[in-house]
Design a protein around this motif. Structure first.
Motif, mmCIF file in Angstrom:
data_model
loop_
_atom_site.group_PDB
_atom_site.id
_atom_site.type_symbol
_atom_site.label_atom_id
_atom_site.label_comp_id
_atom_site.label_asym_id
_atom_site.label_seq_id
_atom_site.Cartn_x
_atom_site.Cartn_y
_atom_site.Cartn_z
ATOM 1 N N GLY A 1 24.265 95.063 7.769
ATOM 2 C CA GLY A 1 23.087 94.805 7.870
ATOM 3 C C GLY A 1 22.297 95.816 8.521
ATOM 4 N N ILE A 2 21.201 96.193 8.125
ATOM 5 C CA ILE A 2 20.389 97.399 8.609
ATOM 6 C C ILE A 2 19.241 96.687 9.307
ATOM 7 N N PHE A 3 18.976 97.254 10.600
ATOM 8 C CA PHE A 3 17.652 96.810 11.244
ATOM 9 C C PHE A 3 16.754 98.243 11.841
ATOM 10 N N PRO A 4 15.745 98.248 10.933
ATOM 11 C CA PRO A 4 15.109 99.567 11.037
ATOM 12 C C PRO A 4 14.094 99.219 12.222
ATOM 13 N N LEU A 5 14.193 100.125 13.170
ATOM 14 C CA LEU A 5 13.310 100.181 14.374
ATOM 15 C C LEU A 5 12.354 101.406 14.489
ATOM 16 N N ARG A 6 11.177 101.100 15.247
ATOM 17 C CA ARG A 6 10.194 102.273 15.201
ATOM 18 C C ARG A 6 9.425 102.047 16.623
ATOM 19 N N PHE A 7 9.547 103.083 17.585
ATOM 20 C CA PHE A 7 8.710 103.055 18.599
ATOM 21 C C PHE A 7 7.899 104.127 19.021
ATOM 22 N N ASN A 8 6.747 103.763 19.725
ATOM 23 C CA ASN A 8 5.951 104.621 20.088
ATOM 24 C C ASN A 8 6.096 105.116 21.536
ATOM 25 N N VAL A 9 6.836 106.168 21.798
ATOM 26 C CA VAL A 9 7.149 106.510 23.181
ATOM 27 C C VAL A 9 6.188 107.531 23.602
ATOM 28 N N GLY A 10 5.280 108.386 22.643
ATOM 29 C CA GLY A 10 4.498 109.327 23.371
ATOM 30 C C GLY A 10 4.998 110.613 23.544
ATOM 31 N N GLN A 11 4.345 111.278 24.354
ATOM 32 C CA GLN A 11 5.042 112.856 24.640
ATOM 33 C C GLN A 11 5.849 112.576 26.046
ATOM 34 N N GLY A 12 6.723 113.538 26.217
ATOM 35 C CA GLY A 12 7.599 113.640 27.565
ATOM 36 C C GLY A 12 8.029 115.131 27.784
ATOM 37 N N ALA A 13 8.315 115.220 29.024
ATOM 38 C CA ALA A 13 9.053 116.561 29.275
ATOM 39 C C ALA A 13 10.316 116.783 28.475
ATOM 40 N N LEU A 14 10.742 117.900 28.395
ATOM 41 C CA LEU A 14 11.949 118.350 27.659
ATOM 42 C C LEU A 14 13.069 117.702 28.456
ATOM 43 N N GLY A 15 14.021 116.992 27.663
ATOM 44 C CA GLY A 15 15.115 116.317 28.442
ATOM 45 C C GLY A 15 14.700 114.854 29.161
ATOM 46 N N GLU A 16 13.607 114.676 29.169
ATOM 47 C CA GLU A 16 13.260 113.465 29.737
ATOM 48 C C GLU A 16 13.600 112.219 28.865
#
Length: 445
Positions: free
Chosen positions: A205-220
């Motif tokens: 079963g496939i569960f497509p997920l999508r999240f708006n996490v915005g911008q962040g520092a490299l490696g965060e």
């Protein structure tokens, strides 16, 4: 040899779980995991680990790669699995395990125990924080059926701050199951995403997920908490999915630090058991790097300060990357790959090998370079010409995949290399899947 736990000798806050694995047909080998604990926690964890690891001989290695570790111990009527996830940038794993045990007990480092449900002789084991899994009353060794859930090894947001992934769940039972996945960014005010699937025996079963996490520092890292519930079954596993910001932004001088064991790769037959012998601490090898894109001048500037107890550049008879060296790789929007290996020759004219695709190039990729050594620090300062990198206007608008690696040799042969993300280690090991995304910015003529 006996299985055991060693007390920390250098740092009082480090607990080292040393699993001595007596493998059939192989020399005993050592794997260790360092966990940050305070002094009181260390004593409790030791009191939990010692009786468990001493009472049973080692049987099998279930996993020791890609940041996931699982070791099986046991005898005729008792089996113990020790499992954990070590790399903070990869998702937790959930495995389906077949067993004839009467019950399965999960115990954390501090002795807190929970009985896990067995469904049709199948249990679910999570590789996250370190746990012991006691297969009580088992007559035969448990059998790993494979991952219950398949996820990308790393998840990163796109240029718009959107992280998309597919959670793929394979049904390990001989019956149809109804599974609901609920996922939400930790501490987010947004409503969780909920998807339900009916999954037949052996199907996925496939569960497509999508999240708006915005911008962040490299490696965060931001964490997505995902919970799975099985209708009319007692299974209710959960897992954490780290979303790692991997964009090097053009408007800042991005700083990258390499100073931990999971950033080290061994050149000695890629045997992870020898890593602790070759890299002891950041004093042995560590890197502070700055990367800056200058779109107006079409240049990428790279500075690396390398702490290395011995400096050794490859001889004329040796491959450049077999000595102290810097390796840089990239891939543009059209899939054109670039790779340069630079020897650690001090001064302004080190040897280098530059490839675009499979073709060896003689064009001046490096517009300026200086390698200096002071004490135990080697400083690399270089500028790459983006026109020689094979980049075009769309690459400036959309960015490219980018990575680097610092190679180490203390004069006794090739040792290891450090890299912020996987994918380098010579042209034959080039894989851009996990490279950073370098935002070049809009080119100005």
């Amino acid at each position: 040899m006996s299985n055991g736990l060693q007390s920390p000798t250098r740092k009082p806050r480090d607990l080292r779980l040393d699993l001595l694995l007596n493998r059939i047909g192989a020399e005993p080998s050592l794997h260790s995991q360092t966990i940050q604990l305070d002094a009181k926690e260390s004593f409790v964890a030791a009191a939990t680990a010692i009786p468990k690891l001493r009472r049973l001989p080692a049987l099998d290695i279930w996993s020791e790669n890609d940041g996931l570790f699982a070791f099986l111990f046991g005898r005729a009527d008792e089996h113990l699995l020790v499992a954990w996830r070590e790399d903070p940038q990869i998702p937790d794993a959930i495995w389906a395990v077949r067993t004839d045990a009467q019950k399965l007990i999960q115990t954390d480092l501090f002795g807190n125990s929970t009985e896990l449900p067995l469904i049709d002789g199948v249990a679910l084991v999570t590789l996250s924080a370190p746990h012991y899994y006691d297969f009580v009353g088992s007559k035969s060794a448990p059998e790993q059926l494979g991952p219950l859930v398949r996820l990308p090894q790393t998840v990163s947001p796109d240029a718009d701050g959107i992280a998309s992934l597919e959670l793929k769940l394979q049904n390990p039972l001989q019956r149809t199951v109804t599974v609901t996945a609920t996922a939400q960014v930790k501490a987010s005010a947004n409503s969780p995403q909920t998807i339900t699937r009916n999954i037949a025996t052996g199907e996925t079963g496939i569960f497509p997920l999508r999240f708006n996490v915005g911008q962040g520092a490299l490696g965060e890292i931001v964490t997505v908490d995902a919970a799975l519930s099985f209708k009319e079954l007692a299974w209710a596993p959960s897992l954490q999915i780290p979303v790692v910001y991997n964009s090097i932004r053009t408007d800042t001088s991005t700083r990258i630090e390499l100073n931990s064991l999971n950033q080290v790769l061994n050149k000695q037959d890629y045997d992870p058991h020898t890593l602790h012998l070759l890299w002891g601490s950041p004093a042995d090898l560590s890197v502070r790097a700055k990367i800056h894109s200058s779109p107006a001048s079409r240049l990428v500037k790279v500075t690396c300060q390398v702490t290395d107890n011995q400096h050794y550049a490859a001889t004329a008879e040796e491959a450049l990357l077999d000595g102290d060296a810097l390796e840089i790789g990239w891939e543009n929007q059209q899939g054109l790959r670039g790779h340069v290996a630079i020897a650690g020759d001090l001064g302004a004219s080190p040897r280098n090998e530059f490839y675009l695709g499979t073709e060896r190039m003689d064009s001046p990729l490096i517009s300026a370079i200086q390698i200096t050594r002071e004490g135990k620090t080697t400083t690399w300062e270089l500028t790459l010409d983006t026109r020689q990198m094979g980049l075009n206007e769309s690459d400036f608008e959309q960015g490219i995949r980018f990575n680097f690696a610092v190679h180490d040799n203390d004069g006794e042969g090739p040792k290891s290399w450090m890299s912020p993300t996987p994918g380098l280690g010579g042209r034959s090991y080039f894989s851009s899947e996990h490279f950073y995304r370098l935002e070049l910015g809009s080119a100005q003529d």
